[in-house]
Each structure stands twice: as C-alpha cells, then as structure tokens.
Design an enzyme around this catalytic site. Structure first.
Site, mmCIF file in Angstrom:
data_model
loop_
_atom_site.group_PDB
_atom_site.id
_atom_site.type_symbol
_atom_site.label_atom_id
_atom_site.label_comp_id
_atom_site.label_asym_id
_atom_site.label_seq_id
_atom_site.Cartn_x
_atom_site.Cartn_y
_atom_site.Cartn_z
ATOM 1 C CB ALA A 239 44.820 42.245 29.369
ATOM 2 C CB ALA A 240 39.786 44.117 29.969
ATOM 3 N N PRO A 241 40.859 47.213 30.057
ATOM 4 C CG PRO A 241 40.478 49.491 29.758
ATOM 5 C CD PRO A 241 40.773 48.473 30.807
ATOM 6 N N GLY A 242 42.848 47.295 28.114
ATOM 7 C CA GLY A 242 43.944 47.069 27.180
ATOM 8 C C GLY A 242 44.891 48.233 26.999
ATOM 9 C CG MET A 243 43.902 51.955 28.767
ATOM 10 S SD MET A 243 43.370 52.470 27.130
ATOM 11 C CE MET A 243 44.077 54.081 27.014
ATOM 12 C CD GLU A 262 39.478 41.311 31.823
ATOM 13 O OE1 GLU A 262 40.489 41.965 32.139
ATOM 14 O OE2 GLU A 262 38.536 41.090 32.627
ATOM 15 C CG ASP A 289 40.715 32.932 37.025
ATOM 16 O OD1 ASP A 289 41.821 33.442 37.299
ATOM 17 O OD2 ASP A 289 39.824 32.743 37.864
ATOM 18 C CB CYS A 358 44.522 53.118 39.695
ATOM 19 S SG CYS A 358 43.039 52.125 39.559
HETATM 20 C C1 LIG Z 1 42.699 47.321 36.771
HETATM 21 S S1 LIG Z 1 41.980 46.433 35.501
HETATM 22 C C2 LIG Z 1 43.293 46.272 34.374
HETATM 23 C C3 LIG Z 1 43.530 47.472 33.549
HETATM 24 C C4 LIG Z 1 44.420 47.173 32.367
HETATM 25 N N1 LIG Z 1 45.683 46.636 32.783
HETATM 26 C C5 LIG Z 1 44.665 48.364 31.527
HETATM 27 O O1 LIG Z 1 45.655 49.049 31.753
HETATM 28 O O2 LIG Z 1 43.854 48.644 30.682
HETATM 29 C C6 LIG Z 1 41.892 44.840 36.138
HETATM 30 C C7 LIG Z 1 41.308 43.816 35.175
HETATM 31 O O3 LIG Z 1 41.618 42.539 35.646
HETATM 32 C C8 LIG Z 1 40.530 41.681 35.346
HETATM 33 N N2 LIG Z 1 40.644 40.502 36.229
HETATM 34 C C9 LIG Z 1 40.295 40.396 37.523
HETATM 35 N N3 LIG Z 1 40.556 39.169 37.982
HETATM 36 C C10 LIG Z 1 41.101 38.471 36.982
HETATM 37 C C11 LIG Z 1 41.597 37.139 36.845
HETATM 38 N N4 LIG Z 1 41.554 36.290 37.873
HETATM 39 N N5 LIG Z 1 42.094 36.765 35.669
HETATM 40 C C12 LIG Z 1 42.142 37.622 34.642
HETATM 41 N N6 LIG Z 1 41.672 38.884 34.697
HETATM 42 C C13 LIG Z 1 41.171 39.318 35.865
HETATM 43 C C14 LIG Z 1 39.344 42.537 35.625
HETATM 44 O O4 LIG Z 1 38.208 42.036 34.948
HETATM 45 C C15 LIG Z 1 39.814 43.863 35.048
HETATM 46 O O5 LIG Z 1 39.466 43.983 33.709
#
Ligand SMILES: C[S@@+](CC[C@H](N)C(=O)[O-])C[C@H]1O[C@@H](n2cnc3c(N)ncnc32)[C@H](O)[C@@H]1O
Length: 850
Positions: A239-243, A262, A289, A358
């Site tokens: 989810a992060a940063p949450g957009m 996240e 996780d 992306c």
């Molecule tokens: C591409 S970013 C997500 C962007 C987000 N969806 C947005 O639109 O703002 C991927 C995120 O997944 C998190 N992440 C990676 N592995 C993960 C896991 N096993 N469980 C939960 N989060 C995870 C990363 O820390 C990162 O913040």
C-alpha cells in the site's frame, strides 16, 4: 559467437566508473583515473573520454532526453551509455566493438546526429520526447470535480473542453498543444485533471489539505480498472505510500473496507499519514507482510490490488543510475509471482484482482502473469482494454500471445504518462476455464512437491538425530555437509536472493523462521501446494542456473535476444533441463548397476536431488527408510495422475509418465511395478483359492493360461467353467515366487546386496527357462485374446520396463513388438509362477518316485 557473450571493452567500463565517481564528488578526474590505474593501464584514454563527457554534459543530457535512450533501453547502465555515446560521436575509435551495449548505442547513431543538428534549440520539445504533463487527481472524499475546477479557474487557469472519449489521438494532440494556462479533464480516469508539464502544485492549499493529489495518470489506472463498488471489501497488498489506497477509498465513496498492508515500517508511517490526510475512513492500515495475511484475518475480501515492488523502469524521472542487474530482477520477479499467487489463492471470496507495476520489463509483467496463470485453476485473465476503452493503444507484447493482448501498457512516449503495466484477473464462473492453465507444469509441480517433502523429511531426521546426539563423529561430519547444503539451498531460493533489498530480506527471513516453526502443523491444502510449488520451482530454477548456466542456451526463453546470463529461467526450461539431467543420470545409474551391484541406486537418487555424494555409503542405513517414503510419495503422484479426471489415456498420458519417470531417474518406477505385481498376485491367490473350492477337477494348464489372461486384462472366458486341474500345487508355487518377490521388494534398495543380486539371478534363470514355455502358451493365448485397452497396453509396457536390462527379455520384446501388440502382453511375474509350478511339480514327482 553469441553477441551477448562479447564483453564491453574494459576501457569503457573503467571510464564509466570514473565518470560516475566524479559525478558523486568522490574525487577529480585525474585522481580517480590514477586510482583505477590497476583496472586499466591506459590512463590517457580514460582521462580523455571522461573529460570529454563532462565538457559535453549538456549535449549528452539533451540527447538522452530526446532519444529516450534510457527509457527504451532500461537495462543499459547510464554512465556506460554516456561514455559510449562520447566514443561514438566524438571519439577516434567510433565505437568498433561488438558487445551488446556498443551495438545498442550504434543503433541510435542517426537519431543522436539528427538531434544534435536540430537548430530549433534545446527548448523545443518534439512529440517524440514530450515531457509528461502534470496530472492532478481530485480526492472526491474531500472535494469534487466541479469544486476543483472552480478553484483552478479562480486561480487563473482555463479549462479546455475535450469531450470525445473515443478520440484518444485527438486528446493526445490536445495535451501536447496545451498553453501554459490551460488544463483539461482526462478522458479515461474520472476526476483527473491534466495540466502542462512542469506545473507545480506543492504549495497549493488544495494539495496541502489533501483535496488534490499529484498522481500520474498511469498510476491511477489500476484502481480505475479494479473499480470496487461502494461498500465492498478490498485488499491493497502493497500500500505505501498510499496513492492507490486513497484512490480506492475515493472510488468507493469512503464506504466499505480497504485493508491496506505495508511491510516497511517507515513507509507504513507515510501510508498512515496520507490516509489520514485524505479523510479515507474506510481504510484500515496494517504494518504487516502481506504473505502472512490470510482470509481468516481479512475475511470477505472481494477485490484485490497487487502493486508490488518493481524495477521502476517505467518511471520517466527515475534516477539514471538505477541500474537493474539480473539478480535483482530475478528476486523481484520471484517476489511478484509469489505475491500474485498469494492474491489468487488465499482469498476465496476474491472475484477481481488487478496486478500492476511501474516497470516496462516483460519479465516483471507478462511473464509473471504467464507463470501464475499456468498453475491457477480459479482465475482467468480478462482483457484490460475493456475498462479504458478500445481507443487505448498499448497492450502487452505479442511474444506472449493472448496474455500479451489482454494486458495493458501505458507508455511515456505514446500515452504521456509513466511506463506502467496492468493485468486483470476474474474468478472463473461455472463452466469457464483458464485457457492458460498448463497441465504439464501443474503435474510437474506435484513431482517437485514430493521431492521437496522428501528433502524436508531428511532434514527433519537429521535435526532429530543431531538433537538426540545419536550420531557418531563420522556421520555427523557427512551429515553436516548435507546440512550445509540444505542451508545453501535455502539461500538460493529466489526470494532470498542476495540482491533483495534489506527490507525485503527482513520480511523473507521472518517468514522463513515462522514457516520453519509451523511447518509440521500445516495441513496440506491445495493453496499450500501452490505456494510450495512456486518455491520449489524457484529453487530448481536456481539450481539449474547455477549448476549449468550453459543449459540456458537450450531453454525455451521467451525473449530470444536475452543474454544467456540474464538468468531468465522459465518453468518449462527447468522441466526440460532437469529431465535431460535426470535421464542422463538414469543412464549412468543403469551402467553402474552392471558394473557394480553394490552401487546404491538410492545414492544416485539422492544425488539427483542435490545432496552431496561423499561419505554417503557409510550412512546408508540412515537413508533407507526415507527413501521408501519418497518412493511412496512418487507413487502417490503417479496414482493421482492416473486417477485425475483429465487423464488422457493416450500419448499425453505416456508423456506424463515419461516425464515423471525421467525426473525420478526411474528408481521409484521399479518399486511401483513390483508393488503392482504383488497386488496382482494376492488377487490371483484369492481367485485360485476360490477356484479350488469351485472345481477340483479343473485342468491345470488351461487354468494357468486363463488365470494369466484374466490378470492381464482379458475378458473372462467361458473356459473358466471347464477347469479340470488341481489347484493346490499352484497355490504353493505362487506363494514361493511371491516370497522371493516380496523379499526383493522389502530389501530397501533395488539390487543392493549380493544376496538380492543372487535372487534376481535366480529369477532371471527361471525367466530364461520360461521363455520357451511362454512362446508356446502365447500361441494359444492369441486365439482367445481380445485386444486390450490402451491403458492396459501402457501398463503392460511399463511392466516390461522392469526387465528391460535382461537380454533375453529385450530380444523377446523386440521380436514380439514387431509381431503384434497382443504379444507384448506378457506379464513376466505370472510366467515365473507358471514355471515354478511346473518345476516344483516335477521335483515332487521325482521325490515321490525315489
Ligand atoms: C510499488 S510500491 C506500492 C505503491 C502503492 N501501491 C501506491 O500506489 O502508493 C510497493 C510497496 O510494497 C511494499 N512491500 C513490499 N513487499 C511487501 C510485502 N511482502 N508485504 C507488504 N508490503 C510489501 C513496499 O515496501 C512498497 O512500499
């Protein structure tokens, strides 16, 4: 010679390194050239290249921007690219080398030259390299489209009306020609405004209070396509940063539930802040996780967004030295596959899942989708275009056939967005099927699974023994080796690749610890099997990759242009390669039996499964029981395949058997056949007893023949009624031979000792003497034979395999094979009994006479 194996000249590599370090302020050109003298002695040439690069910085940056070289060639190291451009355009050598990066740069020569001679100046931006516009998403939780438009109008902006949603081309042209004070409403994503590029809103009150978000259009596509209705339950896996989390809440009118997961604690903080600012009350955030999240804790999830970490190669503004090396790419794709499989298998109420990245690399996109679909029987891929309109141009690569067609890309140069990828999955309704499901790979999974279970058991046994202090010094040493191997093996898991980011690594380690703890309690559900399969395939991929990199050449790599060292290992390749390896080993194993009957087949099998060879002989006794377990596993797999509804009793089935047999080195097959024969014999014994009661005057020879034929799948003939001979002798004889067979079966390996060798020899002798009898009986048999079913034929052929090393049988097999398929139906074990019976009778008569 393969171009990809030609290395970039060291001169350019060292120059690129020096240039990078100069740019990072590590030292001056001069000092760094001397510092790296050991790497390449031609300091003059390095100095010249790097110095020219810094003199030409503006030109190089313009060329890179206009040609979009680093976007189109995301794998190219930016500093190496710059050095090579310098050499090509201003150097003396004009880039003569044949390496792949040099080839790539040379291919852009005309484009570079055209841009360099462009008089229109640096400010002119051609459509080719048009900077992407500023996209503003209205947070409809706090504001509305009309309110936002009104606000911007009050700020002096002019709204351009573009209403034809089907005219994507016209819309793109309109974007390019936006005046500095104009903006318009996007035609694909609702509540998205488009402003000229370089517009900044960071100080705008609407941005600060959360009413607007600065979010690229491509990044809005996943939620727009997932489109969960208000009131639904949604899982945002990364989810992060949450957009996208806040976008979800907005699309759902802030009604229902969004579970936002996240793992990274810092990013989780950011997520929590953004969610709070956005006023998204329906969002519940979790610092977890996602691979530890299941339906029990997150019940009723209907819509899932999978937006995992990726290479970011689609980001137009990505840092130039964000180089993606192959091991990083492998670990990313391993994780992406895992997380997408998790989404499709662990949430039984999920009806729609969107996967997005992306990244513009097919390895992270179409290929992830392909690998997941090949083993999923609950979801199908649906055309993503239907959610954005048919005018959308960019879809996945045709190299992936229908998978490519159904996926969606956003491309910087054509859609004026970041590079982005979206795939949409929907749960299968009754009667529907996933056209990309691949039975071969699915069944292969079962073998890998059995294999893994066996390894786990071995490991557990080792742990137990070690714990109980049962091992003597010698065994401890050799087992330590094995233990070490198993640990290495864990290390080679794709998900724990050394290149995984620290935070990813942390999660993986925690998961592994937990998994190890709970391993014994886990019930094997189909979903667990799926996950296990993924892990096993990953491990195998890694074994194969490391063991035999050259084999990659022969693998079915979808991108044919890939470097063999790319490590782009496909499931199917793994299967092919391991099959090849196993059949090689199988062959070797057979040779060894002839050479030395003390060579343990089990050892071969163990070796085949990746355990070290040394000192195994000393510990055979420790291995025996495990081995039998494993054979059981493989037997189960075979039975499962046999009983599965999609069993096709033809070539395909043979193929399946062949694959598994080759994979297991033929070892388990031996035991299975013996087992089958024993089953038959007990059936036969039962029948014989019944017959004795029925008719004590039945004729023995007729009876033998009939019995034999019945056991071989022939229809019960009317001759049964006319049986006249005595049965008791036969029962004894059958028992004798059965005992021999059983003893062999119960000996823990196949032909392991002199004793069993001797027994086999006896049987072979019996067989030999039987051949003549058999020839006669066959003639008779043919008269009453009905052609057996295909499955039976295959079964009988399989039985034959057991004696394939016997020269006489070989001879016989060849002969009968040429004659008629009926003739092949000769069950050796039954004929042994027949001969035994005759011999015994004869002996008995002789003794009586004496
Ligand atoms: C591409 S970013 C997500 C962007 C987000 N969806 C947005 O639109 O703002 C991927 C995120 O997944 C998190 N992440 C990676 N592995 C993960 C896991 N096993 N469980 C939960 N989060 C995870 C990363 O820390 C990162 O913040």
């Amino acid at each position: 010679m393969n171009k990809h194996s030609i290395k970039v000249p060291r001169l350019y590599k060292v120059s690129a390194l020096v240039a990078k370090e100069v740019s990072e302020g590590i030292g001056s050109i001069k000092s760094l050239v001397y510092e790296h003298k050991k790497k390449h002695p031609n300091i003059k040439a390095i100095y010249a290249l790097v110095a020219t690069l810094f003199q030409k910085t503006d030109e190089i940056e313009t060329l890179l921007k206009r040609s979009q070289l680093l976007v189109k060639e995301p794998k190219l190291n930016p500093w190496l690219a710059k050095i090579l451009i310098i050499e090509l355009l201003w150097g003396k050598k004009k880039l003569p080398g044949q390496s792949k990066p040099e080839d790539t740069i040379r291919a852009y020569e005309q484009i570079f030259k055209a841009h360099l001679s462009d008089d229109s100046g640096k400010e002119t931006i051609s459509k080719d390299c048009y900077s992407k516009p500023r996209y503003v998403r209205i947070n409809t939780i706090l504001s509305s489209l009309n309110e936002a438009i009104e606000t911007f109008r009050n700020d002096g902006w002019t709204l351009v009306k573009f209403l034809d949603k089907t005219d994507y081309k016209g819309y793109l042209e309109r974007i390019v020609s936006l005046n500095n004070d104009e903006f318009l409403v996007d035609i694909h994503v609702p509540n998205l405004l488009v402003f000229p590029s370089k517009t900044t809103f960071y100080n705008h009150p609407a941005y600060k209070n959360g009413s607007i978000l600065l979010q690229d259009k491509a990044s809005c596509l996943p939620v727009h396509i997932l489109d969960p209705p208000p009131g639904s339950t949604v899982l945002d896996m990364c989810a992060a940063p949450g957009m996208k989390t806040t976008h979800l809440a907005a699309v759902m009118n802030n009604q229902g539930t969004v579970y936002a997961i996240e793992r990274n604690p810092k990013r989780f903080e950011t997520l929590s802040k953004i969610v709070e600012t956005s006023g998204a009350k329906c969002v519940k955030t979790y610092n977890k996780d996602i691979l530890d999240c299941f339906n029990e804790a997150f019940p009723g999830v209907e819509y899932i967004l999978v937006d995992p970490s990726c290479s970011g190669t689609g980001m137009v503004d990505r840092p130039e030295d964000n180089e993606i090396d192959q091991s990083r790419l492998r670990s990313l794709t391993g994780f992406q596959i895992k997380i997408l499989r998790h989404a499709l298998t662990k949430f039984p109420d999920a009806k729609k899942v969107v996967y997005s990245t992306c990244s513009v690399l097919p390895e992270e996109n179409e290929d992830v989708v392909r690998q997941v679909l090949e083993t999923n029987y609950n979801f199908k891929l649906v055309p993503a275009k239907q959610f954005v309109g048919e005018s959308w141009q960019n879809v996945g690569s045709s190299e992936f056939g229908d998978i490519g067609k159904n996926c969606l890309y956003a491309k910087p140069n054509e859609d004026y967005t970041n590079g982005f990828f979206v795939a949409v999955f929907e749960r299968l309704k009754e009667g529907e099927e996933n056209q990309f499901f691949n039975t071969k790979i699915f069944n292969f999974k079962k073998h890998v699974q059995a294999n893994e279970r066996w390894k786990e058991k071995k490991q557990k046994k080792f742990d137990d023994q070690n714990h109980n202090g049962k091992l003597d010094e010698e065994n401890t040493d050799s087992l330590k080796k094995k233990h070490k191997y198993t640990n290495d093996n864990t290390k080679t898991d794709i998900s724990s690749n050394t290149d995984v980011k620290e935070e990813e690594m942390e999660g993986i380690t925690n998961r592994k610890k937990k998994k190890k703890k709970s391993n014994e309690n886990i019930q094997e559900t189909p979903t667990n099997l799926e996950e296990e399969y993924l892990e096993n395939v990953s491990k195998r991929a890694k074994y194969d990759h490391e063991d035999d990199t050259n084999n990659l050449k022969g693998s079915r790599v979808l991108n044919n242009e890939k470097d063999e060292n790319d490590g782009y290992v496909q499931d199917i390749k793994i299967e092919d390669d391991s099959n090849k390896k196993k059949s090689k080993k199988k062959k070797r194993s057979k040779e060894n039996i002839d050479e030395d009957n003390h060579t343990n087949n089990k050892e071969e099998f163990t070796e085949n499964n990746g355990f070290e060879e040394s000192s195994k002989k000393k510990k055979r006794k420790h291995k025996k029981s495990d081995e039998v377990d494993n054979v059981e596993d493989v037997k189960n797999v075979k039975n499962e395949i046999k009983n599965s509804t999609d069993l096709i009793k033809t070539e395909e089935m043979k193929e399946k058997y062949k694959n598994i047999e080759e994979l297991i080195g033929g070892y388990a097959q031996e035991i299975k056949i013996e087992d089958d024969n024993n089953k038959k014999k007990s059936k036969k014994k039962k029948k014989s007893k019944e017959n004795i009661d029925e008719d004590n005057h039945a004729n023995k020879s007729n009876n033998d023949k009939e019995e034999f034929m019945e056991n071989n799948g022939f229809e019960e003939s009317s001759k049964k009624k006319t049986r006249k001979h005595e049965k008791s002798d036969e029962v004894d004889d059958v028992k004798d031979v059965k005992e021999v067979n059983n003893e062999i079966k119960n000996s823990t390996g196949y032909i392991k000792t002199e004793e069993t060798k001797e027994k086999r020899k006896n049987i072979e002798e019996l067989l030999e003497s039987n051949i003549n009898v058999d020839k006669k009986s066959k003639k008779k048999k043919r008269k009453v034979t009905e052609e057996p079913g295909e499955e039976e034929q295959i079964n009988n052929l399989e039985k034959h395999e057991r004696y394939q090393d016997d020269p006489d049988v070989k001879k016989k097999k060849k002969k009968v094979k040429n004659a008629h398929l009926d003739d092949i139906i000769v069950d050796q074990s039954d004929t042994i009994e027949l001969v035994c019976s005759k011999k015994k009778k004869k002996k008995k008569r002789e003794t009586e006479n004496i």
